[in-house]
Design an enzyme around this catalytic site. Structure first.
Site, PDB file in Angstrom:
ATOM      1  N   HIS A  48       0.622  -1.257  -0.005  1.00 33.38           N
ATOM      2  CA  HIS A  48      -0.105   0.029  -0.160  1.00 33.38           C
ATOM      3  C   HIS A  48       0.906   1.170   0.024  1.00 33.38           C
ATOM      4  CE1 HIS A  48      -3.965   1.577   0.767  1.00 33.38           C
ATOM      5  NE2 HIS A  48      -3.291   2.860   1.408  1.00 33.38           N
ATOM      6  N   HIS A  94     -10.446   3.067  -0.940  1.00 30.58           N
ATOM      7  CA  HIS A  94     -10.464   2.411   0.275  1.00 30.58           C
ATOM      8  C   HIS A  94     -11.368   1.033   0.319  1.00 30.58           C
ATOM      9  CE1 HIS A  94     -10.202   4.286   4.555  1.00 30.58           C
ATOM     10  NE2 HIS A  94      -9.053   4.048   3.887  1.00 30.58           N
ATOM     11  N   ARG A 115      -8.098  15.307   2.787  1.00 35.21           N
ATOM     12  CA  ARG A 115      -6.824  15.862   3.467  1.00 35.21           C
ATOM     13  C   ARG A 115      -6.008  16.003   2.377  1.00 35.21           C
ATOM     14  NH1 ARG A 115      -8.763  12.494   7.301  1.00 35.21           N
ATOM     15  NH2 ARG A 115      -7.007  10.990   6.872  1.00 35.21           N
ATOM     16  N   GLN A 244     -10.197   2.374  10.125  1.00 34.30           N
ATOM     17  CA  GLN A 244     -10.358   3.672  10.871  1.00 34.30           C
ATOM     18  C   GLN A 244     -11.815   4.336  11.232  1.00 34.30           C
ATOM     19  OE1 GLN A 244      -9.337   3.127   7.803  1.00 34.30           O
ATOM     20  NE2 GLN A 244      -7.101   3.568   7.425  1.00 34.30           N
ATOM     21  N   ASP A 272      -0.521  15.097   5.372  1.00 32.71           N
ATOM     22  CA  ASP A 272      -1.589  14.547   6.221  1.00 32.71           C
ATOM     23  C   ASP A 272      -1.118  13.171   6.638  1.00 32.71           C
ATOM     24  OD1 ASP A 272      -3.914  12.273   4.893  1.00 32.71           O
ATOM     25  OD2 ASP A 272      -2.228  12.902   3.488  1.00 32.71           O
TER      26      ASP A 272
END
Length: 738
Positions: A48, A94, A115, A244, A272
């Site tokens: 990732h 995501h 962000r 998250q 970020d």
């Protein structure tokens, strides 16, 4: 600080590091690593974060053009849109978190991409999304679970974007069985900034403070980057703690605080905290500047008790940023964030050692050279092999379909979930907030927002046809670029640049790596030919469950510029009695078509060579005709061909059509590229045909708009019935068990 770790094999397995990786880490450190250091290497060398399987193929993407201010390598790409203004945009995936926990997974996907935009100094003004789900219609456990996922993902996207006050102006959603165990949630955001006020992620200047701002750190999202770098099994559904948890209200405060901070001259760099949290943000900032950093982890604001240095470095708690500020400005920076009710603490400083030194209550708990963590991340040259299935799916047999009437085929295709309106989805998104949306979700083709600052408009479109990518990974990826560009051109805007989200299966499978390599070739070819460089992007691999990989799905988001917001072209018919013209050549293309999928439940065939010159001529024609005020509407031909394009336009226009075309039989559903339909007033017909002739575009007058019936050759349907199918089918399917 160094210690001999017990159960090292188990630790490496848990961190998805190989014995070879471990030997390399010891070589870099000159000693045995401790657990904190293993955690850091694991995150930074995860698929990732390091792109270790894909890096080889990403080099060589066209990334430059006179209008490109910042290409790949920063938080987001930046293009010049004139008059001192810039558009800042990026797309992220995501996928894994959204399958495990759809609401939070999708919501934090939106939060993360926002962000990326405002950390560059831009105010986000538009969001898109690209969503892929499996079989949602039916009563099996899988069908019901997938409907739950659709509802959760849509709720998460809507909730986060709406709370932030940022319009979700469009996107796409499609359905294939290959996504049953692995849905895709790709989020795109675009922001506006002054072209000379872009902020970058760097940390330089010895002694300059490193300031943590935003929410407190908790244990949520621990190991998220590593989790997203592996395949799914039944066990994966137990991974909720790695997802998250987002808080859009805090992010809104963070956005406003950052934009206030950017008006000062206190900032050296800002990043970020996304995947791998404090680890990736600190290493990336120091790495880009060739500097070092000293951080005191006991100063990091904590949300939970007894957190460890390992947890602070690897938590993916949301709504957090890392700032490198000018020495002496610390108090002023902190004051701005406190005013917005956010945490802000000096947690370290920049050094010239080239090392990341981490302290915990005075004790050094990690000491790692910065450069090797990113520069010496493994770059894998994985084996590639052409998938064996490709040889078996080349031929198609249309004879059984030809035995059916066009009317029967049409009535089957218009019920397809890939065709019908998704207002059940986009009505949950606020697309009017900020009052700049000129072409909203559900309007077909690209969405459009005005740029108040310079009187221009930006067109945005997200596209990919996974069926095309399955039967031909290279041409399918190229066509995703072509289609997104064509959609943008249909609004009268000039396509300028793309961001991508490359979603593929397990890279350890040589056939998947071959698909990926070919996909990258296709994107390079199309972006070069169409002069639409890649300015940012993301790779998502390991989209596989129980050994079954998804279709190659390189989602492409194109951004284009219309010089005048007064000349935005729509896809709706405007007036009764307007002339309808078909542009482009119909060649008998059925590979990967909606026709085959719906009529024979097959995904097969071939894609013919792409004529980029023809495509560009079509774009030029629409843009020029629109500038001259000759067109009332434009809609490209895509899945389902001419018949389905006309059906969609009639439904959203609340107007029928009477069309008689030279296309024969199944050609009404043919999916040849570089085609569109335009509507125009009769008085402009000669000019339109002359311009088409001048540019070498085939143009056929095929009929007129009319009040309450859709007639296309031998197909006919009442407008009210057509609208009912178009606007209500999806709602019935998605709400069947509520």
């Amino acid at each position: 600080m160094s210690q001999q770790l017990e159960n090292i094999d188990e630790i490496l397995k848990a961190h998805k590091l190989s014995k070879l990786d471990y030997a390399h880490i010891k070589e870099i450190l000159g000693r045995e690593p401790n657990l904190v250091e293993i955690g850091i290497f694991s995150a930074m060398w995860s698929e990732h974060c390091s792109y270790k399987s894909s890096k080889k193929y990403l080099s060589g993407f066209p990334t430059k053009a006179p209008w490109v201010i910042q290409g790949p390598g920063e938080n987001a790409g930046v293009i010049d849109i004139g008059d001192g203004m810039a558009a800042v945009f990026k797309m992220e995936s995501h996928n894994h978190p959204s399958y495990i926990e759809p609401f939070q997974g999708a919501a934090t996907g939106v939060g993360g991409i926002l962000r990326d935009i405002f950390t560059m100094g831009a105010r986000p003004v538009a969001n898109l999304n690209s969503l892929r789900f499996g079989d949602i219609d039916g009563n099996s456990e899988t069908n019901r679970y997938l409907r739950h996922l659709v509802r959760g993902v849509v709720d998460g996207i809507g909730s986060y974007g709406n709370c932030m006050g940022i319009p979700t102006v469009g996107g796409e959603m499609s359905f294939e069985s290959c996504y049953n165990g692995n849905i895709l949630v790709n989020a795109f955001s675009l922001g506006l900034a002054k072209a000379d006020e872009i902020f970058y992620a760097k940390a330089e200047g010895v002694g300059n403070p490193v300031i943590y701002v935003g929410s407190k750190t908790g244990r949520d999202g621990l190991g998220g980057a590593v989790m997203s770098s592996d395949s799914f099994t039944e066990e994966s559904k137990k991974l909720r703690p790695t997802v998250q948890v987002g808080d859009p209200f805090t992010e809104k405060l963070l956005l406003e605080a950052c934009l206030e901070l950017f008006k000062t001259d206190y900032v050296i760099g800002i990043q970020d905290m996304g995947a791998a949290g404090l680890t990736s943000s600190s290493f990336e900032m120091a790495g880009r500047s060739g500097s070092g950093m000293r951080m005191y982890l006991d100063k990091v604001p904590a949300r939970e008790e007894r957190m460890t240095p390992y947890e602070f470095m690897l938590s993916e708690s949301q709504e957090r940023m890392l700032i490198c500020a000018k020495k002496g400005s610390e108090d002023k920076v902190i004051e701005i964030f406190k005013k917005w009710d956010l945490d802000a603490e000096v947690i370290g400083e920049v050094t010239d050692t080239g090392r990341m030194e981490l302290f915990w209550h005075g004790e050094k708990v990690a000491d790692i050279p910065v450069a090797p963590v990113s520069e010496e991340a493994p770059v894998l040259d994985r084996p590639i092999k052409e998938p064996s299935y490709l040889k078996e799916i080349k031929t198609i047999n249309l004879e059984p379909i030809k035995a059916k009437s066009n009317q029967e085929i049409f009535e089957k295709l218009i019920h397809s979930l890939d065709v019908v309106d998704k207002s059940w989805v986009y009505s949950q998104y606020d697309y009017t907030v900020q009052t700049n949306t000129q072409k909203a979700p559900g309007s077909l083709d690209a969405s459009v927002i005005r740029v108040k600052e310079n009187g221009k408009a930006l067109a945005l479109s997200s596209d990919c046809n996974p069926r095309y990518c399955y039967i031909d990974p290279k041409k399918g990826a190229a066509l995703a670029v072509v289609e997104s560009g064509r959609n943008v051109a249909m609004t009268g805007a000039r396509p300028l640049a793309i961001t991508d989200c490359l979603n593929y299966g397990n890279p350890e499978n040589p056939e998947v790596m071959w698909q990926f390599a070919k996909g990258c070739e296709g994107i390079k070819e199309a972006c070069s030919a169409l002069n639409t460089p890649v300015v940012s992007g993301n790779v998502s691999l390991y989209n596989e469950t129980n050994g079954e990989s998804i279709f190659p799905t390189p989602s492409i988001a194109m951004v284009g510029l219309n010089e005048s917001q007064e000349r935005v072209l729509h896809s709706k018919f405007k007036n009764e009695g307007d002339i309808i013209v078909l542009l482009g050549k119909t060649k008998g293309e059925y590979g990967g078509s909606l026709l085959l999928k719906e009529m024979q439940n097959e995904i097969r065939g071939e894609i013919s060579d792409i004529d980029y010159e023809k495509e560009l001529k079509l774009w030029d024609f629409i843009i020029k005709a629109n500038e001259q005020g000759l067109l009332e509407s434009a809609k490209d031909l895509n899945i389902g061909g001419l018949a389905i394009a006309l059906y969609k336009v009639c439904a959203i226009s609340n107007m029928g059509c009477n069309v008689k075309t030279s296309l024969k039989d199944l050609e009404l559903f043919d999916e040849s590229q570089s085609r569109a339909i335009v509507s125009l007033k009769e008085e402009n017909l000669e000019k339109v045909l002359n311009l088409a002739n001048e540019l070498g575009i085939e143009a056929e007058v095929i009929g007129k708009t009319e009040s309450n019936k859709i007639t296309i050759n031998d197909i006919t349907i009442d407008l009210e019935k057509a609208k009912d199918i178009y606007f209500n089918t999806f709602k019935k399917v998605i709400e069947q068990d509520l």
